[in-house]
Write an enzyme that holds these catalytic residues in place. Sequence first.
Site, PDB file in Angstrom:
ATOM      1  N   MET A 294       1.102  -1.422  -0.033  1.00 50.15           N
ATOM      2  CA  MET A 294      -0.512  -0.387   0.046  1.00 50.15           C
ATOM      3  C   MET A 294       0.747   1.038  -0.030  1.00 50.15           C
ATOM      4  O   MET A 294       1.713   1.860   0.863  1.00 50.15           O
ATOM      5  CB  MET A 294      -0.862   0.034   1.276  1.00 50.15           C
TER       6      MET A 294
ATOM      7  N   GLN B  13       6.677  -5.325   3.551  1.00 53.64           N
ATOM      8  CA  GLN B  13       6.401  -4.203   3.881  1.00 53.64           C
ATOM      9  C   GLN B  13       5.666  -2.787   3.114  1.00 53.64           C
ATOM     10  O   GLN B  13       4.255  -3.510   2.659  1.00 53.64           O
ATOM     11  CB  GLN B  13       7.669  -3.425   2.587  1.00 53.64           C
ATOM     12  N   ARG B  14       5.154  -1.807   3.468  1.00 51.04           N
ATOM     13  CA  ARG B  14       4.082  -0.773   2.843  1.00 51.04           C
ATOM     14  C   ARG B  14       2.863  -1.734   2.822  1.00 51.04           C
ATOM     15  O   ARG B  14       1.633  -1.452   2.790  1.00 51.04           O
ATOM     16  CB  ARG B  14       4.502  -0.761   1.423  1.00 51.04           C
ATOM     17  N   MET B  15       2.936  -1.125   4.836  1.00 48.92           N
ATOM     18  CA  MET B  15       1.657  -1.739   4.885  1.00 48.92           C
ATOM     19  C   MET B  15       0.902  -1.012   6.209  1.00 48.92           C
ATOM     20  O   MET B  15       0.796  -0.869   7.561  1.00 48.92           O
ATOM     21  CB  MET B  15       1.523  -2.628   5.987  1.00 48.92           C
ATOM     22  N   PRO B  16       1.320   1.115   5.899  1.00 47.09           N
ATOM     23  CA  PRO B  16       1.299   1.168   4.230  1.00 47.09           C
ATOM     24  C   PRO B  16       3.049   2.294   4.397  1.00 47.09           C
ATOM     25  O   PRO B  16       3.366   1.819   5.437  1.00 47.09           O
ATOM     26  CB  PRO B  16       0.458   2.645   3.753  1.00 47.09           C
TER      27      PRO B  16
END
Length: 150
Positions: free
Chosen positions: A1, A30-33
């Site tokens: 995200m 990764q990117r959570m968010p």
Amino acid sequence: MLLGHDDGFIRDKNMKVTVAFNHFGPNCNQRMPRVRHGFAHVANNLYQGWSQYAIGGSMSPSIKSHANLFIAPKSGNKEVTWRLGSHESPWKFYSVGDVFENGASFKQTGIGGAKLPYNNQQRFQVADARSVRSLTSSSGVLGCTKTSRC
């Protein structure tokens, strides 16, 4: 995200996003968010392991992690946060009411807290982090196939 157009898109400084009631993991990377510029309120999510990081940012965003449950992986990185770029910039990463299990940790930065930039109609009551397992029990990937509708 990934939230935010790109590192050079300055208008994203006005971005306000809420990420709530999600179940991330197991085995997410990764990117959570990951947030570029702007503000993110990350509330009542269940994080069940990550490889690189759970919540990250670039271009000095403000992130308020609020009543989330972080369960670190059995081995590897147990730090929740990640930052790209100068650490001298006005980073604001705050954890309020989060629960950390299995050695998970959150590096807070900035002065003055990441206050919610929402008006009264945009605010919602955040549940206690101990309720996150039940709040997120039905979240996750949709059970869609080529022959079924979602």
